[in-house]
Write a protein that holds these residues in place. Structure first.
Motif, PDB file in Angstrom:
ATOM      1  N   ALA A  86       5.903   4.840   7.311  1.00 19.42           N
ATOM      2  CA  ALA A  86       7.317   4.680   7.651  1.00 19.42           C
ATOM      3  C   ALA A  86       7.554   3.345   8.347  1.00 19.42           C
ATOM      4  O   ALA A  86       8.533   2.638   8.069  1.00 19.42           O
ATOM      5  N   ARG A  87       6.639   2.975   9.244  1.00 14.47           N
ATOM      6  CA  ARG A  87       6.782   1.709   9.958  1.00 14.47           C
ATOM      7  C   ARG A  87       6.556   0.524   9.018  1.00 14.47           C
ATOM      8  O   ARG A  87       7.275  -0.482   9.078  1.00 14.47           O
ATOM      9  N   ARG A  88       5.597   0.658   8.130  1.00 19.29           N
ATOM     10  CA  ARG A  88       5.271  -0.434   7.205  1.00 19.29           C
ATOM     11  C   ARG A  88       6.449  -0.764   6.290  1.00 19.29           C
ATOM     12  O   ARG A  88       6.759  -1.936   6.061  1.00 19.29           O
ATOM     13  N   TYR A  89       7.100   0.276   5.769  1.00 19.19           N
ATOM     14  CA  TYR A  89       8.171   0.050   4.799  1.00 19.19           C
ATOM     15  C   TYR A  89       9.567   0.085   5.416  1.00 19.19           C
ATOM     16  O   TYR A  89      10.558  -0.072   4.710  1.00 19.19           O
ATOM     17  N   GLY A  90       9.637   0.311   6.727  1.00 19.43           N
ATOM     18  CA  GLY A  90      10.925   0.290   7.403  1.00 19.43           C
ATOM     19  C   GLY A  90      11.839   1.430   7.013  1.00 19.43           C
ATOM     20  O   GLY A  90      13.046   1.237   6.831  1.00 19.43           O
ATOM     21  N   VAL A  91      11.255   2.631   6.869  1.00 15.60           N
ATOM     22  CA  VAL A  91      12.029   3.804   6.467  1.00 15.60           C
ATOM     23  C   VAL A  91      11.709   4.963   7.403  1.00 15.60           C
ATOM     24  O   VAL A  91      10.818   4.873   8.251  1.00 15.60           O
ATOM     25  N   GLU A 146       2.142   9.413   7.752  1.00 19.92           N
ATOM     26  CA  GLU A 146       3.574   9.207   7.590  1.00 19.92           C
ATOM     27  C   GLU A 146       4.099   8.172   8.579  1.00 19.92           C
ATOM     28  O   GLU A 146       4.958   7.352   8.238  1.00 19.92           O
ATOM     29  N   GLU A 147       3.582   8.191   9.796  1.00 19.78           N
ATOM     30  CA  GLU A 147       4.047   7.258  10.819  1.00 19.78           C
ATOM     31  C   GLU A 147       3.759   5.816  10.430  1.00 19.78           C
ATOM     32  O   GLU A 147       4.630   4.942  10.509  1.00 19.78           O
ATOM     33  N   ALA A 183      -7.413  16.070   7.530  1.00 18.13           N
ATOM     34  CA  ALA A 183      -7.196  14.628   7.397  1.00 18.13           C
ATOM     35  C   ALA A 183      -5.794  14.311   6.889  1.00 18.13           C
ATOM     36  O   ALA A 183      -5.255  13.248   7.169  1.00 18.13           O
ATOM     37  N   GLY A 184      -5.193  15.233   6.170  1.00 14.22           N
ATOM     38  CA  GLY A 184      -3.867  14.984   5.616  1.00 14.22           C
ATOM     39  C   GLY A 184      -3.943  14.179   4.336  1.00 14.22           C
ATOM     40  O   GLY A 184      -4.924  14.251   3.586  1.00 14.22           O
ATOM     41  N   ALA A 185      -2.918  13.372   4.064  1.00 12.87           N
ATOM     42  CA  ALA A 185      -2.849  12.587   2.837  1.00 12.87           C
ATOM     43  C   ALA A 185      -3.840  11.427   2.885  1.00 12.87           C
ATOM     44  O   ALA A 185      -3.923  10.706   3.882  1.00 12.87           O
ATOM     45  N   CYS A 186      -4.590  11.269   1.810  1.00 14.74           N
ATOM     46  CA  CYS A 186      -5.559  10.179   1.698  1.00 14.74           C
ATOM     47  C   CYS A 186      -5.468   9.584   0.290  1.00 14.74           C
ATOM     48  O   CYS A 186      -5.060  10.257  -0.657  1.00 14.74           O
ATOM     49  N   VAL A 187      -5.866   8.321   0.168  1.00 16.17           N
ATOM     50  CA  VAL A 187      -5.948   7.711  -1.155  1.00 16.17           C
ATOM     51  C   VAL A 187      -7.058   8.412  -1.936  1.00 16.17           C
ATOM     52  O   VAL A 187      -8.154   8.650  -1.418  1.00 16.17           O
ATOM     53  N   ALA A 188      -6.773   8.753  -3.178  1.00 13.62           N
ATOM     54  CA  ALA A 188      -7.751   9.455  -4.011  1.00 13.62           C
ATOM     55  C   ALA A 188      -8.953   8.566  -4.312  1.00 13.62           C
ATOM     56  O   ALA A 188      -8.891   7.336  -4.189  1.00 13.62           O
ATOM     57  N   GLU A 189     -10.045   9.206  -4.703  1.00 13.73           N
ATOM     58  CA  GLU A 189     -11.276   8.500  -5.066  1.00 13.73           C
ATOM     59  C   GLU A 189     -11.713   8.978  -6.445  1.00 13.73           C
ATOM     60  O   GLU A 189     -12.562   9.853  -6.576  1.00 13.73           O
ATOM     61  N   PRO A 190     -11.138   8.422  -7.500  1.00 16.00           N
ATOM     62  CA  PRO A 190     -11.457   8.887  -8.856  1.00 16.00           C
ATOM     63  C   PRO A 190     -12.912   8.625  -9.222  1.00 16.00           C
ATOM     64  O   PRO A 190     -13.508   7.624  -8.819  1.00 16.00           O
ATOM     65  N   THR A 191     -13.482   9.536 -10.011  1.00 11.19           N
ATOM     66  CA  THR A 191     -14.855   9.378 -10.485  1.00 11.19           C
ATOM     67  C   THR A 191     -14.882   8.477 -11.717  1.00 11.19           C
ATOM     68  O   THR A 191     -13.843   8.214 -12.341  1.00 11.19           O
ATOM     69  N   GLU A 192     -16.066   8.045 -12.100  1.00  9.11           N
ATOM     70  CA  GLU A 192     -16.207   7.227 -13.312  1.00  9.11           C
ATOM     71  C   GLU A 192     -15.760   8.012 -14.538  1.00  9.11           C
ATOM     72  O   GLU A 192     -15.170   7.454 -15.466  1.00  9.11           O
ATOM     73  N   GLU A 193     -16.048   9.304 -14.539  1.00 10.00           N
ATOM     74  CA  GLU A 193     -15.653  10.140 -15.674  1.00 10.00           C
ATOM     75  C   GLU A 193     -14.129  10.224 -15.792  1.00 10.00           C
ATOM     76  O   GLU A 193     -13.568  10.132 -16.891  1.00 10.00           O
ATOM     77  N   PRO A 237      11.615  10.042   3.244  1.00 11.99           N
ATOM     78  CA  PRO A 237      11.255   9.496   1.933  1.00 11.99           C
ATOM     79  C   PRO A 237       9.756   9.271   1.773  1.00 11.99           C
ATOM     80  O   PRO A 237       9.227   9.354   0.669  1.00 11.99           O
ATOM     81  N   VAL A 238       9.057   8.990   2.880  1.00  9.61           N
ATOM     82  CA  VAL A 238       7.600   8.834   2.825  1.00  9.61           C
ATOM     83  C   VAL A 238       6.955  10.152   2.408  1.00  9.61           C
ATOM     84  O   VAL A 238       6.069  10.187   1.547  1.00  9.61           O
ATOM     85  N   ARG A 239       7.412  11.243   3.007  1.00 11.34           N
ATOM     86  CA  ARG A 239       6.863  12.563   2.699  1.00 11.34           C
ATOM     87  C   ARG A 239       7.081  12.900   1.221  1.00 11.34           C
ATOM     88  O   ARG A 239       6.186  13.379   0.526  1.00 11.34           O
TER      89      ARG A 239
END
Length: 237
Positions: A33-38, A29-30, A62-72, A42-44
């Motif tokens: 928030a810094r990247r988008y200036g908010v 979140e930190e 680890a908290g929130a992470c970008v998902a890793e979709p499978t080929e299926e 709203p990030v949460r």
């Protein structure tokens, strides 16, 4: 000024789709928030929305992470879109307006001209606009929302090869518009299904860079220093 969560959500989603945030990387979140200036609020909210859409997962410790979709999972999404786009074309034939037809015909005319000139990058954008307008003409908010989300996720998971005969591809789109103009729902559905099947064959899975690896220091620095302006159109002061 209060930045709405949906604007932050759009900005994060765009950065995930474009690869700014790699698959498996943490989304703190930190940093966001810094990247988008908010603020973090709203990030949460945005992260919760993106988790419901499948772009983000929450991992223990680890908290929130970008998902890793499978080929299926990726293949399933492509198949679902192939089923929904013909439905959208059929609905468009039943519910379209003259304004929809004017835009669709204009896009087809421009696409055919640029296909003859071999302007590939412009054709990619025009194709996306065409399919977006076609589903908008369906007048179905639920279908519009589903296909919009599918387009984002498929763009994230796949690269698309340009058709060998782009003029022919735009001729197919022109035939779909003709059927929509005649309010021939079944013809529009059949033509859209054929077009979607050919288009699916041009999709190639993106290869994730060392899937499962959390973002390293260099990646974190790149994200931190690459500022992204959130679209504040319509934001209340």
């Amino acid at each position: 000024m209060r930045i709405p969560a949906h604007s932050v959500c759009t900005a994060i989603r765009d950065d995930i789709v474009s690869g700014v945030f790699e698959r498996g990387s943490r989304l703190t979140e930190e940093l966001l928030a810094r990247r988008y200036g908010v603020s973090r609020v709203p990030v949460r909210e945005a992260l919760r929305t993106l988790e419901s859409e499948g772009f983000v997962v929450t991992r223990r410790h680890a908290g929130a992470c970008v998902a890793e979709p499978t080929e299926e999972e990726a293949a399933d999404l492509l198949e679902v879109r192939m089923l929904l786009e013909p439905l959208g074309a059929a609905r468009a034939a039943q519910r379209r307006t003259e304004a929809h037809l004017k835009v669709l015909r204009g896009l087809v005319r421009l696409g055919q001209e640029q296909a003859r000139r071999g302007e590939g990058e412009d054709l990619r954008s025009l194709g996306g606009w065409f399919h977006e307008m076609l589903v908008q003409a369906s007048g179905s908010p639920g279908l519009i929302a589903l296909l919009t989300q599918l387009r984002h996720k498929i763009a994230w998971m796949y690269t698309v090869e340009q058709p060998a005969r782009p003029v022919g591809s735009w001729a197919e789109r022109g035939a779909i518009v003709d059927a929509v103009a005649r309010r021939d729902a079944e013809r529009a559905r059949a033509l859209a299904a054929q077009h979607a099947e050919r288009a699916a064959a041009a999709h190639r899975l993106r290869r994730a860079d060392r899937p499962g690896r959390p973002a390293d220091a260099s990646h974190a620095d790149r994200v931190r220093t690459s500022q992204h302006s959130v679209n504040t159109t319509g934001v209340r002061h």
